[in-house]
Design an enzyme around this catalytic site. Structure first.
Site, PDB file in Angstrom:
ATOM      1  N   TYR A  32       0.855  -1.181   0.000  1.00 53.57           N
ATOM      2  CA  TYR A  32       0.000   0.000   0.000  1.00 53.57           C
ATOM      3  C   TYR A  32       0.900   1.242   0.000  1.00 53.57           C
ATOM      4  O   TYR A  32       0.878   2.067   0.896  1.00 53.57           O
ATOM      5  CB  TYR A  32      -1.021  -0.002   1.140  1.00 53.57           C
ATOM      6  CG  TYR A  32      -2.304   0.647   0.663  1.00 53.57           C
ATOM      7  CD1 TYR A  32      -3.111  -0.012  -0.258  1.00 53.57           C
ATOM      8  CD2 TYR A  32      -2.653   1.927   1.055  1.00 53.57           C
ATOM      9  CE1 TYR A  32      -4.241   0.588  -0.773  1.00 53.57           C
ATOM     10  CE2 TYR A  32      -3.779   2.539   0.540  1.00 53.57           C
ATOM     11  CZ  TYR A  32      -4.569   1.851  -0.370  1.00 53.57           C
ATOM     12  OH  TYR A  32      -5.686   2.457  -0.887  1.00 53.57           O
ATOM     13  N   HIS A  34       3.180   4.526  -0.477  1.00 53.54           N
ATOM     14  CA  HIS A  34       2.955   5.972  -0.492  1.00 53.54           C
ATOM     15  C   HIS A  34       4.294   6.646  -0.822  1.00 53.54           C
ATOM     16  O   HIS A  34       5.323   5.964  -1.014  1.00 53.54           O
ATOM     17  CB  HIS A  34       2.384   6.449   0.851  1.00 53.54           C
ATOM     18  CG  HIS A  34       3.156   5.983   2.044  1.00 53.54           C
ATOM     19  ND1 HIS A  34       4.432   6.413   2.318  1.00 53.54           N
ATOM     20  CD2 HIS A  34       2.845   5.099   3.027  1.00 53.54           C
ATOM     21  CE1 HIS A  34       4.865   5.844   3.418  1.00 53.54           C
ATOM     22  NE2 HIS A  34       3.930   5.026   3.862  1.00 53.54           N
ATOM     23  N   HIS A  37       7.506   5.401   0.841  1.00 59.91           N
ATOM     24  CA  HIS A  37       8.109   4.200   0.243  1.00 59.91           C
ATOM     25  C   HIS A  37       8.815   4.531  -1.071  1.00 59.91           C
ATOM     26  O   HIS A  37       9.906   4.040  -1.358  1.00 59.91           O
ATOM     27  CB  HIS A  37       7.032   3.155  -0.088  1.00 59.91           C
ATOM     28  CG  HIS A  37       6.298   2.613   1.095  1.00 59.91           C
ATOM     29  ND1 HIS A  37       4.945   2.772   1.258  1.00 59.91           N
ATOM     30  CD2 HIS A  37       6.721   1.895   2.161  1.00 59.91           C
ATOM     31  CE1 HIS A  37       4.559   2.172   2.365  1.00 59.91           C
ATOM     32  NE2 HIS A  37       5.613   1.633   2.943  1.00 59.91           N
ATOM     33  N   GLN A 148      12.826   6.659   8.497  1.00 62.61           N
ATOM     34  CA  GLN A 148      13.089   7.114   9.867  1.00 62.61           C
ATOM     35  C   GLN A 148      11.802   7.229  10.697  1.00 62.61           C
ATOM     36  O   GLN A 148      11.853   7.358  11.906  1.00 62.61           O
ATOM     37  CB  GLN A 148      13.825   8.464   9.803  1.00 62.61           C
ATOM     38  CG  GLN A 148      14.281   9.038  11.125  1.00 62.61           C
ATOM     39  CD  GLN A 148      15.204   8.092  11.886  1.00 62.61           C
ATOM     40  OE1 GLN A 148      16.018   7.382  11.302  1.00 62.61           O
ATOM     41  NE2 GLN A 148      15.056   8.066  13.209  1.00 62.61           N
ATOM     42  N   ASP A 150       9.845   4.928  11.413  1.00 64.56           N
ATOM     43  CA  ASP A 150       9.929   3.801  12.341  1.00 64.56           C
ATOM     44  C   ASP A 150      11.317   3.825  12.981  1.00 64.56           C
ATOM     45  O   ASP A 150      12.136   2.927  12.754  1.00 64.56           O
ATOM     46  CB  ASP A 150       9.700   2.492  11.585  1.00 64.56           C
ATOM     47  CG  ASP A 150       8.318   2.443  10.976  1.00 64.56           C
ATOM     48  OD1 ASP A 150       7.345   2.329  11.723  1.00 64.56           O
ATOM     49  OD2 ASP A 150       8.214   2.544   9.732  1.00 64.56           O
ATOM     50  N   GLN A 153      12.387   0.774  14.874  1.00 63.20           N
ATOM     51  CA  GLN A 153      12.605  -0.353  13.956  1.00 63.20           C
ATOM     52  C   GLN A 153      14.004  -0.267  13.328  1.00 63.20           C
ATOM     53  O   GLN A 153      14.714  -1.278  13.235  1.00 63.20           O
ATOM     54  CB  GLN A 153      11.532  -0.342  12.873  1.00 63.20           C
ATOM     55  CG  GLN A 153      11.775  -1.310  11.736  1.00 63.20           C
ATOM     56  CD  GLN A 153      10.579  -1.457  10.829  1.00 63.20           C
ATOM     57  OE1 GLN A 153       9.653  -2.186  11.145  1.00 63.20           O
ATOM     58  NE2 GLN A 153      10.590  -0.796   9.681  1.00 63.20           N
TER      59      GLN A 153
HETATM   60  O1  PAF Z   1       8.253  -1.122   8.128  1.00 64.95           O
HETATM   61  C1  PAF Z   1       7.577  -2.040   7.620  1.00 64.95           C
HETATM   62  O2  PAF Z   1       6.789  -1.832   6.697  1.00 64.95           O
HETATM   63  C2  PAF Z   1       7.734  -3.457   8.158  1.00 64.95           C
HETATM   64  O3  PAF Z   1       7.916  -3.448   9.537  1.00 64.95           O
HETATM   65  C3  PAF Z   1       8.833  -4.244   7.459  1.00 64.95           C
HETATM   66  C4  PAF Z   1      10.208  -3.652   7.700  1.00 64.95           C
HETATM   67  C5  PAF Z   1       8.568  -4.301   5.962  1.00 64.95           C
HETATM   68  C6  PAF Z   1       8.865  -5.691   7.992  1.00 64.95           C
HETATM   69  O4  PAF Z   1       7.657  -6.335   7.758  1.00 64.95           O
END
Ligand code: PAF
Length: 281
Positions: A32, A34, A37, A148, A150, A153
């Protein structure tokens, strides 16, 4: 651009790229797509010959009662967006391809996953690190690109890459925002018009905190309280957390110095949004 659905075909694609001596970038996503990405993909293309993006809504990183079922999915739309952003192949496996019957291996980064989103989403980062590890093994990228937004993450993945001596570079790309300041997220589609308007308070509160720090405020609790009070003026906002932490450890900071992260998670109706700002004090 190819759309690849199996691990075997993906490995075959990677083998050919490597045999031709080309560099390879991976942009892991849950689809999905945006502009956030697409920015990662464009940066990836500028850095490497070949770009693979994975589109996989990873069930392992969703907790009970979270939005795994509703998470927006539209591979046709994603493919139309990814190709002009420079993607050479989309890896879009089914759940059974990634986690076949008998699957029992998980990757868990400790300590920094006890803070922020890790505290409110039990098991989330174990799901993220497990799937990202698998994606790295399948695609064998020279570089992998993450946003950034996330922030935790990114830190967790960098920890995993360092701790497990993985042979790739993690590239972080700044948050991409809508014109009105809302951080881009696939989950923004869940927001009603009223919730979306209320969500503008997130970036506004972070900007206010930044201005206060630039004006000399050095107490973490004062910054945190300021953000909480600002967000609470929006009756549709329901705070999960607001934290002022050290960037390296994610431990709360009272005396602000060095690299700090101000991170927040706030619910608007059923939608949980995250946002953050990084500052060097
Ligand atoms: O950030 C995301 O979209 C997800 O956490 C990832 C890194 C693709 C892992 O599923």
């Amino acid at each position: 651009m190819q759309i690849i659905k199996t691990v075997a075909e993906m490995k075959d694609f990677v083998h050919k790229i490597k045999a031709a001596g080309k560099s390879l970038a991976l942009v892991p996503t849950m689809g999905y797509l945006h502009q956030g990405h697409l920015t990662l993909m464009r940066e990836a293309k500028a850095a490497c010959n070949t770009v693979v993006t994975s589109i996989f809504v990873n069930p392992l990183q969703f907790g009970v009662g979270e939005d795994y079922e509703e998470y927006p999915r539209d591979l046709t739309r994603d493919a139309q967006l990814a190709e002009p952003a420079g993607v050479d192949a989309i890896f879009a496996p089914a759940v059974a391809e990634m986690y076949p019957k008998g699957y029992h291996t998980f990757v868990d980064v400790e300590e920094i996953t006890n803070h922020l989103c890790g505290r409110s989403r039990a098991g989330h980062f174990r799901g993220v690190t497990t799937v990202v590890n698998k994606l790295f093994n399948i695609v064998q990228p020279d570089k992998a690109f993450f946003g950034q937004k996330d922030a935790q993450q990114v830190l967790v993945i960098k920890r995993m890459v360092a701790d497990l001596n993985m042979n790739l570079e993690i590239v972080t790309v700044p948050i991409v925002r809508e014109e009105d300041g809302l951080a881009m997220s696939s989950r923004n589609v869940y927001l009603t018009p009223e919730e979306r308007r209320a969500a503008l308070m997130l970036n506004r509160s972070l900007q206010q905190a930044k201005a206060a720090i630039e004006a000399g405020e050095r107490r973490g609790s004062a910054i945190r309280d300021m953000i909480v009070q600002t967000i609470e003026t929006e009756k549709l906002a329901n705070i999960d957390y607001v934290e002022v932490v050290a960037m390296s450890s994610l431990e709360p900071q009272e005396k602000l110095e060095g690299e700090i992260l101000i991170a927040l998670a706030v619910r608007f109706g059923k939608t949980r949004l995250i946002d953050n700002i990084m500052l060097t004090v």
